[in-house]
Design an enzyme around this catalytic site. Structure first.
Site, PDB file in Angstrom:
ATOM      1  N   HIS A 239       0.733  -1.180   0.278  1.00  0.00           N
ATOM      2  CA  HIS A 239       0.039  -0.296   0.093  1.00  0.00           C
ATOM      3  C   HIS A 239       1.176   1.275   0.166  1.00  0.00           C
ATOM      4  O   HIS A 239       1.164   1.940  -0.803  1.00  0.00           O
ATOM      5  CB  HIS A 239      -0.860   0.363   1.112  1.00  0.00           C
ATOM      6  CG  HIS A 239      -1.754  -1.252   1.187  1.00  0.00           C
ATOM      7  ND1 HIS A 239      -2.968  -1.090   0.700  1.00  0.00           N
ATOM      8  CD2 HIS A 239      -1.380  -2.385   2.405  1.00  0.00           C
ATOM      9  CE1 HIS A 239      -3.449  -2.384   1.620  1.00  0.00           C
ATOM     10  NE2 HIS A 239      -2.719  -2.923   2.448  1.00  0.00           N
ATOM     11  N   ASP A 240       1.591   1.216   1.063  1.00  0.00           N
ATOM     12  CA  ASP A 240       2.099   2.481   1.351  1.00  0.00           C
ATOM     13  C   ASP A 240       3.600   2.992   0.199  1.00  0.00           C
ATOM     14  O   ASP A 240       3.257   4.363  -0.019  1.00  0.00           O
ATOM     15  CB  ASP A 240       2.647   2.477   2.528  1.00  0.00           C
ATOM     16  CG  ASP A 240       1.909   2.771   3.409  1.00  0.00           C
ATOM     17  OD1 ASP A 240       0.707   2.990   3.352  1.00  0.00           O
ATOM     18  OD2 ASP A 240       1.965   2.273   5.048  1.00  0.00           O
TER      19      ASP A 240
END
Ligand code: BDR
Ligand code: CA
Length: 309
Positions: A239-240
C-alpha cells in the site's frame, strides 16, 4: 529538476518500511527532509524505532520524530495481527544508528512548515492522520507551506478493517475529517489502487534475488505476512510504497478529481464517501484508481537494488 522536499508521516509497518526505502532510493526525485511517526500499525514508540532501523538499513541518517501516541477521539486500534507485534513482520533487523529526535513530530511539523515558503514542501502520509490533524488544529497556517498532501488511505468501495473503512481512516476518522477539510491539495491512494500492487511469487522472487540488505529485509517481511491474508490477494499489497511511487513516477497512475467526505461516527466510521461518478475541478482531491503494477514493481525492484547500506 531539483528533488522535491518531502516529509513522510508513517507507522512502520512493513509496507511503510518499503515506502521509506523507496523514498531513500530516489534522491534525484525526493529530498526526504524527515520522517514523522504516529501510533497506527503498532504503538508510536515502536513505529519511531522501526523508522530509525529502516533508515539505518539504507545507510542514511534521515531524522525521525515520534508523534501522537493515540487517535484524537477514538480508542487506539492497531494492526499487529498483520504486521506482527514489532510492526516489521518479525524480520531480523539491524539497530538504528541514531535515536529518534527529542522534538515531537507535531512540533517539528509546525516549526518546519512555518518557516517554509508557500507550497514548497510535500507531505506524504501513509498512516492514521493524527499528527497532521494536530498540526493543523494547533497552527492552521502550516497548510500554506504544503505543496500537496499525498496520502494512502480510504476506499472508493469496501474497506479492509470493516466493510466501510480502510485501516488508516478507521484508526482516526476525526483526524481524517480535519485533514480533508484543511484546504491543501490532496492526492488520495485508496485500496482500489493499492490492492493492484501485490507481491506475486515472481515479484517476491525478484526482490529476494537482489543482493542488498534492504531487499533481503523486504523479502523477509513479505514472507512474514500472514498466509491467510496473502492467499486472499495472491500476494501482499505494498500500500504505502504506492504513495511514494506516485511522487517519483506519477505517470504510472491515474484517477479523478472528486469530492471526498469522511464518516466519523457509527458503524461506518472511517468510511471515505468518494463521489466517484461526479468528477469536478482540480481543486477537489485527486483520487487515484489505476496503477501499472508491472511498471511499479520493475522500478521498485530496480530502486531497491541500488540501495546499499
Ligand atoms: C494501510 O494500513 C496499514 O496497515 C498499512 O501500513 C497501510 O498504511 C493499508 O490499509
Ligand atoms: Ca502505514
Amino acid at each position: 529538476m531539483a528533488a522535491e522536499p518531502v516529509i513522510l508521516d508513517c507507522d512502520p509497518g512493513f509496507d511503510d518500511a518499503v515506502a521509506i526505502l523507496l523514498a531513500l532510493a530516489c534522491p534525484e526525485a525526493i529530498d526526504l527532509v524527515a520522517i514523522t511517526t504516529v501510533a497506527g500499525n503498532v504503538g508510536v514508540a515502536q513505529t519511531a524505532r522501526n523508522a530509525g532501523v529502516v533508515v539505518a538499513l539504507a545507510g542514511k541518517t534521515t531524522p525521525v520524530h515520534a508523534g501522537c501516541p493515540r487517535p484524537l477521539v477514538r480508542a487506539p486500534h492497531d494492526a499487529a495481527d498483520i504486521h506482527g507485534a514489532d510492526g516489521m513482520a518479525g524480520a531480523v533487523l539491524p539497530a538504528a544508528t541514531r535515536p529518534a529526535e527529542a522534538e515531537h513530530a507535531v512540533d517539528f511539523l509546525r516549526r518546519r512548515l512555518r518557516a517554509a515558503p508557500p507550497a514548497s514542501i510535500t507531505v506524504c502520509a501513509v498512516a492514521p492522520l493524527t499528527n497532521l490533524a494536530a498540526a493543523v488544529v494547533q497552527e492552521p497556517a502550516v497548510v500554506r507551506a504544503v505543496r500537496r498532501l499525498v496520502l494512502m488511505g480510504g476506499a472508493i468501495g469496501l474497506g479492509n478493517v470493516t466493510p466501510a473503512a480502510e485501516f488508516n481512516l478507521f484508526a482516526d476518522p476525526h483526524a481524517a475529517r480535519v485533514v480533508f477539510g484543511a484546504g491543501w491539495p490532496i492526492v488520495m491512494l485508496p485500496l482500489e489502487l493499492t490492492h493492484q500492487a501485490v507481491t506475486t511469487p515472481a515479484r517476491l522472487a525478484a526482490i529476494a534475488a537482489l543482493d542488498t540488505a534492504a531487499a533481503r529485509t523486504v523479502a523477509q517481511m513479505i514472507r512474514g505476512y500472514p498466509e491467510a491474508a496473502r492467499a486472499r490477494r495472491g500476494g501482499v499489497p505494498l500500500h504505502d510504497a504506492c504513495a511514494v511511487a506516485y511522487l517519483v513516477w506519477p505517470e504510472l497512475m491515474s484517477g479523478r478529481h472528486v469530492r471526498v467526505d469522511i464518516v466519523t461516527e457509527g458503524e461506518a466510521a472511517g468510511r471515505t464517501l468518494v463521489d466517484w461518478h461526479h468528477p469536478g475541478d482540480a481543486a477537489l482531491p485527486l483520487v487515484l484508481e489505476r496503477i501499472d503494477a508491472d511498471g511499479f514493481f520493475a522500478r521498485l525492484i530496480e530502486a531497491l537494488g541500488r540501495l546499499r547500506g
